[in-house]
Design an enzyme around this catalytic site. Structure first.
Site, mmCIF file in Angstrom:
data_model
loop_
_atom_site.group_PDB
_atom_site.id
_atom_site.type_symbol
_atom_site.label_atom_id
_atom_site.label_comp_id
_atom_site.label_asym_id
_atom_site.label_seq_id
_atom_site.Cartn_x
_atom_site.Cartn_y
_atom_site.Cartn_z
ATOM 1 N N THR A 125 0.833 -1.207 0.000
ATOM 2 C CA THR A 125 0.000 0.000 0.000
ATOM 3 C C THR A 125 0.863 1.251 0.000
ATOM 4 O O THR A 125 2.065 1.198 0.236
ATOM 5 C CB THR A 125 -0.951 0.008 1.212
ATOM 6 O OG1 THR A 125 -1.741 -1.154 1.178
ATOM 7 C CG2 THR A 125 -1.829 1.207 1.295
ATOM 8 N N THR A 157 -4.087 1.213 -2.543
ATOM 9 C CA THR A 157 -3.442 -0.098 -2.405
ATOM 10 C C THR A 157 -3.811 -1.031 -3.545
ATOM 11 O O THR A 157 -4.799 -0.802 -4.247
ATOM 12 C CB THR A 157 -3.903 -0.736 -1.064
ATOM 13 O OG1 THR A 157 -3.187 -1.949 -0.828
ATOM 14 C CG2 THR A 157 -5.388 -1.066 -1.070
ATOM 15 N N GLU A 191 -3.362 -4.186 -2.204
ATOM 16 C CA GLU A 191 -3.216 -5.158 -1.113
ATOM 17 C C GLU A 191 -1.775 -5.623 -0.998
ATOM 18 O O GLU A 191 -0.944 -4.840 -0.624
ATOM 19 C CB GLU A 191 -4.180 -6.341 -1.300
ATOM 20 C CG GLU A 191 -4.703 -7.021 -0.030
ATOM 21 C CD GLU A 191 -3.725 -7.366 1.078
ATOM 22 O OE1 GLU A 191 -3.535 -6.501 1.952
ATOM 23 O OE2 GLU A 191 -3.202 -8.482 1.126
ATOM 24 N N GLU A 206 -7.262 -7.815 -3.211
ATOM 25 C CA GLU A 206 -7.891 -7.258 -1.995
ATOM 26 C C GLU A 206 -8.856 -8.219 -1.314
ATOM 27 O O GLU A 206 -9.088 -8.128 -0.112
ATOM 28 C CB GLU A 206 -8.626 -5.957 -2.355
ATOM 29 C CG GLU A 206 -8.621 -4.934 -1.243
ATOM 30 C CD GLU A 206 -7.230 -4.368 -1.008
ATOM 31 O OE1 GLU A 206 -6.810 -4.337 0.149
ATOM 32 O OE2 GLU A 206 -6.556 -3.973 -1.993
ATOM 33 N N ASP A 249 -8.450 -9.875 1.987
ATOM 34 C CA ASP A 249 -8.678 -9.173 3.260
ATOM 35 C C ASP A 249 -9.961 -9.654 3.948
ATOM 36 O O ASP A 249 -10.202 -9.325 5.107
ATOM 37 C CB ASP A 249 -8.751 -7.650 3.051
ATOM 38 C CG ASP A 249 -7.375 -7.002 3.102
ATOM 39 O OD1 ASP A 249 -6.379 -7.722 3.261
ATOM 40 O OD2 ASP A 249 -7.293 -5.762 2.984
ATOM 41 N N SER A 251 -10.910 -3.104 5.869
ATOM 42 C CA SER A 251 -9.572 -2.553 5.689
ATOM 43 C C SER A 251 -9.075 -1.971 6.999
ATOM 44 O O SER A 251 -9.851 -1.701 7.918
ATOM 45 C CB SER A 251 -9.615 -1.447 4.636
ATOM 46 O OG SER A 251 -8.391 -0.743 4.602
ATOM 47 N N SER A 252 -7.774 -1.758 7.048
ATOM 48 C CA SER A 252 -7.171 -1.031 8.172
ATOM 49 C C SER A 252 -6.695 0.348 7.740
ATOM 50 O O SER A 252 -6.144 1.093 8.555
ATOM 51 C CB SER A 252 -5.966 -1.799 8.700
ATOM 52 O OG SER A 252 -6.359 -3.064 9.160
ATOM 53 N N GLY A 275 0.837 -0.680 5.591
ATOM 54 C CA GLY A 275 1.254 -1.608 6.645
ATOM 55 C C GLY A 275 0.189 -2.569 7.131
ATOM 56 O O GLY A 275 0.310 -3.096 8.242
ATOM 57 N N GLY A 276 -0.874 -2.791 6.333
ATOM 58 C CA GLY A 276 -1.903 -3.744 6.772
ATOM 59 C C GLY A 276 -2.480 -3.318 8.108
ATOM 60 O O GLY A 276 -2.695 -2.127 8.362
HETATM 61 N N1 GLU Z 1 -5.221 -4.435 2.268
HETATM 62 C C1 GLU Z 1 -4.851 -3.730 3.452
HETATM 63 C C2 GLU Z 1 -5.991 -2.933 4.008
HETATM 64 O O1 GLU Z 1 -6.826 -2.528 3.296
HETATM 65 C C3 GLU Z 1 -3.747 -2.776 3.203
HETATM 66 C C4 GLU Z 1 -2.512 -3.482 2.883
HETATM 67 C C5 GLU Z 1 -1.331 -2.733 3.340
HETATM 68 O O2 GLU Z 1 -1.386 -1.659 3.866
HETATM 69 O O3 GLU Z 1 -0.280 -3.227 3.173
HETATM 70 O O4 GLU Z 1 -6.035 -2.678 5.166
#
Ligand code: GLU
Length: 625
Positions: free
Chosen positions: A435, A453, A455, A474, A477, A501-502, A522-523
């Site tokens: 992302t 992103t 993903e 994505e 997720d 999502s985060s 960063g997920g």
């Molecule tokens: N897919 C993740 C999300 O939507 C983001 C992935 C990432 O930040 O590396 O939270």
């Protein structure tokens, strides 16, 4: 993490930035810093083929006036600054910057993905959001990601396959943002990125290493291998990487609008690539049930922003399907509640106590997020951020020791009192760590915080043939199966559903006016990184660039990590003594932000070293830096 080319091929740099732009050239050229410009690939046909040392425009912080942009990438930041300098507003600059990141950061973002756009509109004093999250095909059900007998499909098999691909939302996001609030045509905002794709940029060690780490996956898909593994290998550092297919795609969108993506030939190609991925001989991968009707039905959503009260500030972020705004708001709200309980403010707590509180608040917020937040009706956003709920959730806080993990989730039912009996626990599925994030503030006071992103780094690994971009993964997720038996899971797949999502693009307001924007990849660690930076700069008196550079910890209830640089500090041992277990990782996040200073001045900031450092610029830099 993100990977980034360090510098453009010189001809493009000149065209974009330096020729005839004295104000900008002055603004973006720091007095002392230089970086070597690698030899250019003569085959690329760019002009300056002689290796030279040229002044770098890539610095992690810059203060000044006229507007500001920060991102992970120098080229993209410079494109945004150029839009601002030519009179475009923050929305214009954000779209041009994002389009450029789609070229120079093709493994982290691009038109094959999605994201969340948060916009403060100075004229109305309102914050708007765009939910451009990828969406599951209508044929998806809660068991699509299982083997039919209740067992989750192999995660890695789904990632590198058509089945993980959601209908992309990024082109629609750009179109919606520009139509609603921009002052330029989408076509003109794609032009700088198109030029970068056509002329190329110089490959650096990061770009190469991210290609190399994906090489096996990319080799599964001949169209991806052909584009990103020219001659069968990752491109050499110093060579020029060009993407004429993507340049053509951008030109088509510029000419015909985003309908070519959603109702036209590019959309057809997206469906074909997801439903019948072209693979290397002897290899088959799962395919998507996506139809042209799924793509044509794609719409961005415009949910109200999530607003969390924190001290005298409003923390404004993204709502469902992101859990970012809610979880960041809960973490900060819990910090305030702990301060009230202990009568020691967040600002006055010792470094160890501060980090202990932060880890406890993070674990608690993740317990609630995993139980209550997903793309489902009736997410109790207001209750989760209410003083009553936060007070109840803070009631078990022990300044001396960490609560046992996993922390149970709370019950945001409007009826709060003494410490309730434990309600149960639940975990979370896996989320990627790629992302990218960008921030823009303009001279009129408009602000954009935008995280986008595909993903995982490299997304699904599938390149749309002849179109020059990767499709997202994505839909991984989603939780493939309910995370905890007997506990409802709001993040199971469903028809037309968007995975939780985060991503946490955040704008902080004081008295309704923006003072700060920040975000990161960063997920799931996005939530803790954004919170840690907000606390660092709002409470702990750190300049934004230092709050971004500070070693990170991420306590997520069912998992907890810390950067190795943190684990080497005395605070790490003190946290361990309180019972915190933090697993070592090299790097958490790759953040950037902008602080809005009095008198329409800006302090743009990005990473100093993570990912090789980010790029922060203002239109007119202070002379006395
Ligand atoms: N897919 C993740 C999300 O939507 C983001 C992935 C990432 O930040 O590396 O939270």
């Amino acid at each position: 993490m993100t990977n980034r080319p360090r510098s453009l091929a010189a001809g493009v740099t000149a065209g974009l930035l330096l020729v005839g732009t004295p104000a900008l050239a002055g603004a973006v050229t720091p007095p002392t810093s230089t970086e070597p410009s690698p030899a250019l690939d003569p085959a690329a046909g760019t002009r300056a083929a002689t290796p030279t040392r040229r002044p770098t425009t890539k610095v992690p912080t810059m203060t000044g006036a006229g507007g500001a942009v920060s991102s992970v990438d120098e080229t993209a930041t410079a494109v945004g600054i150029d839009v601002l300098r030519r009179g475009g507003n923050a929305v214009d600059a954000a779209v041009a910057t994002a389009a450029t990141l789609g070229v120079t950061e093709p493994f982290s973002s691009g038109i094959g993905g999605g994201g969340f756009f948060v916009y403060y509109d100075a004229a109305s004093g309102r914050v708007h959001t765009i939910d451009g999250r990828e969406t599951a095909p209508r044929a998806f059900t809660p068991t699509t990601l299982t083997d039919g007998a209740g067992k989750a499909l192999e995660f890695d098999e789904v990632v590198s396959s058509g089945l993980s691909v959601g209908v992309p939302g990024t082109p629609a996001t750009w179109d919606a943002a520009v139509s609603a609030w921009g002052t330029r045509s989408l076509g003109s905002l794609l032009a700088p990125a198109e030029k970068v794709a056509r002329r190329g940029f110089t490959v650096d060690a990061y770009y190469r290493s991210h290609t190399a780490s994906n090489a096996k996956r990319f080799a599964m898909f001949p169209d991806t291998a052909e584009l990103f593994l020219p001659g069968g290998a990752p491109p050499a550092v110093g060579s020029t990487f060009r993407n004429p297919d993507l340049a053509r795609t951008y030109r088509q969108i510029a000419r015909h609008g985003v309908d070519v993506m959603y109702r036209g030939r590019i959309g057809k190609d997206v469906v074909a690539a997801a439903t019948r991925p072209r693979t290397a001989p002897g290899l088959t991968v799962r395919s998507s049930p996506m139809t042209p009707a799924d793509v044509a039905a794609y719409r961005v959503r415009r949910p109200a922003p999530v607003v969390a009260a924190y001290r005298d500030l409003q923390i404004v972020g993204m709502g469902v399907p992101s859990s970012g705004g809610i979880a960041v708001g809960e973490i900060l709200g819990l910090m305030e509640a702990y301060a009230a309980r202990t009568k020691v403010s967040t600002a006055a707590a010792t470094p160890v106590d501060h980090l202990h509180r932060f880890a406890e608040a993070s674990a608690t917020a993740f317990a609630d997020r995993n139980r209550w937040v997903g793309h489902v009706p009736g997410v109790p956003t207001r209750e989760l951020l209410s003083r009553g709920f936060l007070g109840e959730r803070a009631c078990g806080f022990d300044p001396a020791k960490a609560a046992a993990r996993p922390v149970p989730f709370g019950t945001p039912d409007g009826d709060y009192g003494a410490c309730p009996a434990s309600a149960g626990t639940t975990g979370a599925g896996r989320e990627g760590t790629s992302t990218t994030h960008l921030n823009v503030a303009d001279r009129w006071g408009n602000v954009v915080s935008y995280t986008l992103t595909i993903e995982q780094t490299g997304g699904s690994g599938i390149t749309v043939p002849g179109r020059g971009f990767l499709l997202n993964n994505e839909l991984t997720d989603f939780d493939f199966v309910p995370v905890t038996a007997g506990v409802p899971d709001p993040n199971l797949p469903g028809p037309g559903k968007r995975p939780r999502s985060s991503m946490s693009p955040t704008i902080v307001l004081r008295d309704g006016r923006p003072v700060l924007t920040v975000g990161t990849p960063g997920g799931a660690t996005i939530i803790t990184t954004v919170s840690q930076i907000l606390l660092g700069t709002l409470d702990r008196g750190m300049p934004l660039v230092d709050a971004i550079a500070a070693p990170r910890i991420s306590s997520r209830n069912t998992g907890a990590t810390a950067e190795k640089t943190f684990l080497a500090t005395p605070e790490a041992a003190a946290l361990a003594a309180k019972g915190h277990r933090l697993d070592p990782v090299d790097q958490i996040g790759n953040a950037s932000g902008i602080r809005l200073l009095p008198g329409r001045r800006f302090e743009a900031a990005a990473e100093t070293t993570r990912g090789g450092g980010g790029s922060a610029m203002v239109v007119r830099a202070d002379r006395n830096r």
